[in-house]
Design a protein around this motif. Structure first.
Motif, PDB file in Angstrom:
ATOM      1  N   TYR A  67       2.273  -6.436  10.108  1.00 45.12           N
ATOM      2  CA  TYR A  67       3.416  -6.204   9.231  1.00 45.12           C
ATOM      3  C   TYR A  67       4.126  -4.908   9.594  1.00 45.12           C
ATOM      4  CZ  TYR A  67       0.588  -2.687   6.877  1.00 45.12           C
ATOM      5  OH  TYR A  67      -0.171  -1.565   6.608  1.00 45.12           O
ATOM      6  N   ALA A  68       5.321  -4.781   9.077  1.00 45.86           N
ATOM      7  CA  ALA A  68       6.085  -3.542   9.251  1.00 45.86           C
ATOM      8  C   ALA A  68       6.513  -3.022   7.891  1.00 45.86           C
ATOM      9  CB  ALA A  68       7.326  -3.793  10.113  1.00 45.86           C
ATOM     10  N   MET A  69       6.503  -1.706   7.770  1.00 50.72           N
ATOM     11  CA  MET A  69       7.200  -1.050   6.673  1.00 50.72           C
ATOM     12  C   MET A  69       8.537  -0.645   7.275  1.00 50.72           C
ATOM     13  SD  MET A  69       4.632   1.129   4.390  1.00 50.72           S
ATOM     14  CE  MET A  69       2.984   0.587   4.031  1.00 50.72           C
ATOM     15  N   VAL A  70       9.610  -1.104   6.657  1.00 51.53           N
ATOM     16  CA  VAL A  70      10.934  -0.946   7.225  1.00 51.53           C
ATOM     17  C   VAL A  70      11.738   0.048   6.392  1.00 51.53           C
ATOM     18  CG1 VAL A  70      13.015  -2.170   7.974  1.00 51.53           C
ATOM     19  CG2 VAL A  70      10.795  -3.354   8.003  1.00 51.53           C
ATOM     20  N   SER A  71      12.279   1.060   7.068  1.00 52.80           N
ATOM     21  CA  SER A  71      13.083   2.073   6.381  1.00 52.80           C
ATOM     22  C   SER A  71      14.456   1.501   6.056  1.00 52.80           C
ATOM     23  CB  SER A  71      13.245   3.312   7.270  1.00 52.80           C
ATOM     24  OG  SER A  71      14.168   3.053   8.314  1.00 52.80           O
ATOM     25  N   TRP A  78       4.821  -0.174  12.098  1.00 52.95           N
ATOM     26  CA  TRP A  78       3.943  -1.345  12.136  1.00 52.95           C
ATOM     27  C   TRP A  78       2.516  -1.022  11.712  1.00 52.95           C
ATOM     28  CZ3 TRP A  78       5.873  -6.063  12.584  1.00 52.95           C
ATOM     29  CH2 TRP A  78       7.160  -6.194  13.096  1.00 52.95           C
ATOM     30  N   GLY A  79       1.836  -2.041  11.181  1.00 49.10           N
ATOM     31  CA  GLY A  79       0.441  -1.920  10.786  1.00 49.10           C
ATOM     32  C   GLY A  79      -0.295  -3.227  10.999  1.00 49.10           C
ATOM     33  N   ILE A  80      -1.604  -3.107  11.155  1.00 50.18           N
ATOM     34  CA  ILE A  80      -2.488  -4.264  11.318  1.00 50.18           C
ATOM     35  C   ILE A  80      -3.569  -4.171  10.249  1.00 50.18           C
ATOM     36  CG2 ILE A  80      -4.184  -5.402  12.796  1.00 50.18           C
ATOM     37  CD1 ILE A  80      -2.825  -4.061  15.184  1.00 50.18           C
ATOM     38  N   GLN A  81      -3.843  -5.298   9.617  1.00 50.77           N
ATOM     39  CA  GLN A  81      -4.991  -5.407   8.730  1.00 50.77           C
ATOM     40  C   GLN A  81      -5.848  -6.548   9.280  1.00 50.77           C
ATOM     41  OE1 GLN A  81      -2.856  -6.134   5.075  1.00 50.77           O
ATOM     42  NE2 GLN A  81      -2.786  -3.965   4.577  1.00 50.77           N
ATOM     43  N   GLU A  82      -7.089  -6.232   9.619  1.00 47.94           N
ATOM     44  CA  GLU A  82      -8.003  -7.251  10.137  1.00 47.94           C
ATOM     45  C   GLU A  82      -9.094  -7.487   9.099  1.00 47.94           C
ATOM     46  OE1 GLU A  82     -11.072  -7.824  13.796  1.00 47.94           O
ATOM     47  OE2 GLU A  82      -9.087  -6.989  14.255  1.00 47.94           O
ATOM     48  N   TYR A  83      -9.209  -8.734   8.643  1.00 54.38           N
ATOM     49  CA  TYR A  83     -10.124  -9.069   7.549  1.00 54.38           C
ATOM     50  C   TYR A  83     -11.544  -9.272   8.086  1.00 54.38           C
ATOM     51  CZ  TYR A  83      -5.568  -9.544   5.537  1.00 54.38           C
ATOM     52  OH  TYR A  83      -4.288  -9.270   5.147  1.00 54.38           O
ATOM     53  N   THR A  84     -12.490  -8.517   7.528  1.00 59.36           N
ATOM     54  CA  THR A  84     -13.866  -8.549   8.017  1.00 59.36           C
ATOM     55  C   THR A  84     -14.827  -9.255   7.069  1.00 59.36           C
ATOM     56  OG1 THR A  84     -14.255  -6.344   7.081  1.00 59.36           O
ATOM     57  CG2 THR A  84     -13.538  -6.446   9.387  1.00 59.36           C
ATOM     58  N   SER A  85     -14.439  -9.422   5.808  1.00 57.51           N
ATOM     59  CA  SER A  85     -15.296 -10.077   4.814  1.00 57.51           C
ATOM     60  C   SER A  85     -14.412 -10.529   3.653  1.00 57.51           C
ATOM     61  CB  SER A  85     -16.357  -9.095   4.323  1.00 57.51           C
ATOM     62  OG  SER A  85     -17.098  -9.624   3.249  1.00 57.51           O
ATOM     63  N   ILE A  86     -14.683 -11.736   3.150  1.00 56.95           N
ATOM     64  CA  ILE A  86     -13.921 -12.244   2.002  1.00 56.95           C
ATOM     65  C   ILE A  86     -14.866 -12.981   1.060  1.00 56.95           C
ATOM     66  CG2 ILE A  86     -12.086 -13.802   1.226  1.00 56.95           C
ATOM     67  CD1 ILE A  86     -10.769 -13.415   4.016  1.00 56.95           C
ATOM     68  N   SER A  87     -14.889 -12.557  -0.196  1.00 60.48           N
ATOM     69  CA  SER A  87     -15.564 -13.275  -1.281  1.00 60.48           C
ATOM     70  C   SER A  87     -14.458 -13.609  -2.274  1.00 60.48           C
ATOM     71  CB  SER A  87     -16.636 -12.413  -1.947  1.00 60.48           C
ATOM     72  OG  SER A  87     -17.650 -12.088  -1.029  1.00 60.48           O
ATOM     73  N   ASN A  96      -7.733  -1.355   8.461  1.00 60.10           N
ATOM     74  CA  ASN A  96      -6.297  -1.123   8.323  1.00 60.10           C
ATOM     75  C   ASN A  96      -5.908  -0.020   9.306  1.00 60.10           C
ATOM     76  OD1 ASN A  96      -3.811  -1.664   6.912  1.00 60.10           O
ATOM     77  ND2 ASN A  96      -4.028   0.333   5.957  1.00 60.10           N
ATOM     78  N   ALA A  97      -4.913  -0.303  10.182  1.00 58.26           N
ATOM     79  CA  ALA A  97      -4.526   0.680  11.191  1.00 58.26           C
ATOM     80  C   ALA A  97      -3.031   0.619  11.459  1.00 58.26           C
ATOM     81  CB  ALA A  97      -5.283   0.423  12.495  1.00 58.26           C
ATOM     82  N   PHE A  98      -2.443   1.771  11.791  1.00 60.77           N
ATOM     83  CA  PHE A  98      -1.077   1.795  12.274  1.00 60.77           C
ATOM     84  C   PHE A  98      -1.067   1.177  13.666  1.00 60.77           C
ATOM     85  CE2 PHE A  98      -0.943   5.506   9.350  1.00 60.77           C
ATOM     86  CZ  PHE A  98       0.055   5.031   8.506  1.00 60.77           C
ATOM     87  N   ALA A  99       0.071   0.603  14.046  1.00 60.66           N
ATOM     88  CA  ALA A  99       0.170  -0.060  15.345  1.00 60.66           C
ATOM     89  C   ALA A  99       1.576   0.096  15.895  1.00 60.66           C
ATOM     90  CB  ALA A  99      -0.171  -1.543  15.192  1.00 60.66           C
ATOM     91  N   ASP A 100       1.726  -0.269  17.164  1.00 58.98           N
ATOM     92  CA  ASP A 100       3.069  -0.350  17.725  1.00 58.98           C
ATOM     93  C   ASP A 100       3.576  -1.786  17.552  1.00 58.98           C
ATOM     94  OD1 ASP A 100       1.987  -1.939  19.790  1.00 58.98           O
ATOM     95  OD2 ASP A 100       2.001  -0.297  21.245  1.00 58.98           O
ATOM     96  N   LYS A 101       4.787  -2.046  18.001  1.00 56.43           N
ATOM     97  CA  LYS A 101       5.400  -3.361  17.794  1.00 56.43           C
ATOM     98  C   LYS A 101       4.683  -4.474  18.555  1.00 56.43           C
ATOM     99  CE  LYS A 101       8.924  -2.720  21.374  1.00 56.43           C
ATOM    100  NZ  LYS A 101       8.297  -3.586  22.337  1.00 56.43           N
ATOM    101  N   ASP A 102       3.792  -4.087  19.492  1.00 60.80           N
ATOM    102  CA  ASP A 102       3.033  -5.074  20.272  1.00 60.80           C
ATOM    103  C   ASP A 102       1.603  -5.229  19.772  1.00 60.80           C
ATOM    104  OD1 ASP A 102       5.220  -5.604  22.054  1.00 60.80           O
ATOM    105  OD2 ASP A 102       4.795  -3.668  23.007  1.00 60.80           O
ATOM    106  N   GLU A 103       1.332  -4.729  18.565  1.00 63.68           N
ATOM    107  CA  GLU A 103       0.036  -4.844  17.895  1.00 63.68           C
ATOM    108  C   GLU A 103      -1.068  -3.970  18.480  1.00 63.68           C
ATOM    109  OE1 GLU A 103      -1.221  -8.767  16.450  1.00 63.68           O
ATOM    110  OE2 GLU A 103       0.641  -9.556  17.337  1.00 63.68           O
ATOM    111  N   ASN A 104      -0.700  -2.933  19.202  1.00 63.44           N
ATOM    112  CA  ASN A 104      -1.691  -1.997  19.709  1.00 63.44           C
ATOM    113  C   ASN A 104      -1.881  -0.881  18.689  1.00 63.44           C
ATOM    114  OD1 ASN A 104      -1.903  -3.210  22.399  1.00 63.44           O
ATOM    115  ND2 ASN A 104       0.211  -2.516  22.625  1.00 63.44           N
ATOM    116  N   PRO A 105      -3.115  -0.665  18.216  1.00 60.89           N
ATOM    117  CA  PRO A 105      -3.337   0.433  17.266  1.00 60.89           C
ATOM    118  C   PRO A 105      -2.906   1.764  17.867  1.00 60.89           C
ATOM    119  CG  PRO A 105      -5.259  -0.999  17.384  1.00 60.89           C
ATOM    120  CD  PRO A 105      -4.338  -1.422  18.501  1.00 60.89           C
ATOM    121  N   VAL A 106      -2.250   2.607  17.048  1.00 63.10           N
ATOM    122  CA  VAL A 106      -1.792   3.906  17.538  1.00 63.10           C
ATOM    123  C   VAL A 106      -2.642   5.050  17.000  1.00 63.10           C
ATOM    124  CG1 VAL A 106       0.570   3.173  18.003  1.00 63.10           C
ATOM    125  CG2 VAL A 106       0.002   4.055  15.757  1.00 63.10           C
ATOM    126  N   LEU A 107      -3.399   4.816  15.976  1.00 59.83           N
ATOM    127  CA  LEU A 107      -4.343   5.792  15.445  1.00 59.83           C
ATOM    128  C   LEU A 107      -5.604   5.031  15.060  1.00 59.83           C
ATOM    129  CD1 LEU A 107      -2.168   7.870  12.923  1.00 59.83           C
ATOM    130  CD2 LEU A 107      -3.132   8.692  15.065  1.00 59.83           C
TER     131      LEU A 107
END
Length: 164
Positions: A67-71, A78-87, A96-107
């Motif tokens: 997803y993106a937070m758009v000004s 951009w950000g990525i959320q990868e789900y590791t467990s769901i009940s 949860n990580a910041f990413a670039d537009k190509d889905e590469n985590p930046v931090l």
């Protein structure tokens, strides 16, 4: 709108964790949906005047939300959320990580653990956010996480209020 709802935001520097406890005047099923369905998440996730735009979301273990937070000027964060467990309806965990537009985590990201409970029509969401280092957590705080997430949760209150 119920103004007596609990909101705790606690930073624990000893274990690199931020704990957030927040009540919502809405049933658990609706609050769960607000955190797990992109068409609802995009209505509240970003602090105003930013908006949230989900490019794709696959809410399953191993799935992701990109997803993106758009000004207001159209700049995308951009950000990525990868789900590791769901009940269902009670808990999910994600990276949860910041990413670039190509889905590469930046931090380096942080591990989120979200728990949902309901009592007397009030739903409580308890969020524990673990960072692998104090430096990473301090960076998150410096970037205005508390203020931004607080604003986003207020957007969620408005969503619930409008839906009544």
């Amino acid at each position: 709108m119920n103004s007596n709802l609990l909101f705790d935001f606690i930073v624990n520097r000893e274990n690199n964790t931020i704990n957030i406890q927040r009540e919502f005047d809405a049933p658990r099923d609706l609050v769960w949906d607000a955190f797990t369905k992109p068409e609802i998440i995009d209505q509240w996730w970003a602090p105003k005047p930013f908006t949230s735009r989900t490019k794709y979301m696959d809410f399953k273990v191993g799935g992701r939300r990109f997803y993106a937070m758009v000004s207001p000027e159209g700049q995308e964060h951009w950000g990525i959320q990868e789900y590791t467990s769901i009940s269902p309806k009670t808990n999910f965990k994600m990276l949860n990580a910041f990413a670039d537009k190509d889905e590469n985590p930046v931090l380096p990201g942080s591990d989120w653990d979200l728990n949902f409970s309901q009592q007397s029509g009030i739903t409580t969401v308890f969020v524990s956010i673990y960072n692998e280092s104090l430096e990473r957590m301090e960076k998150m705080i410096e970037m205005g996480f508390k203020e931004g997430f607080t604003m986003a949760l207020k957007n969620l209150d408005v969503y619930f209020e409008v839906g009544k």
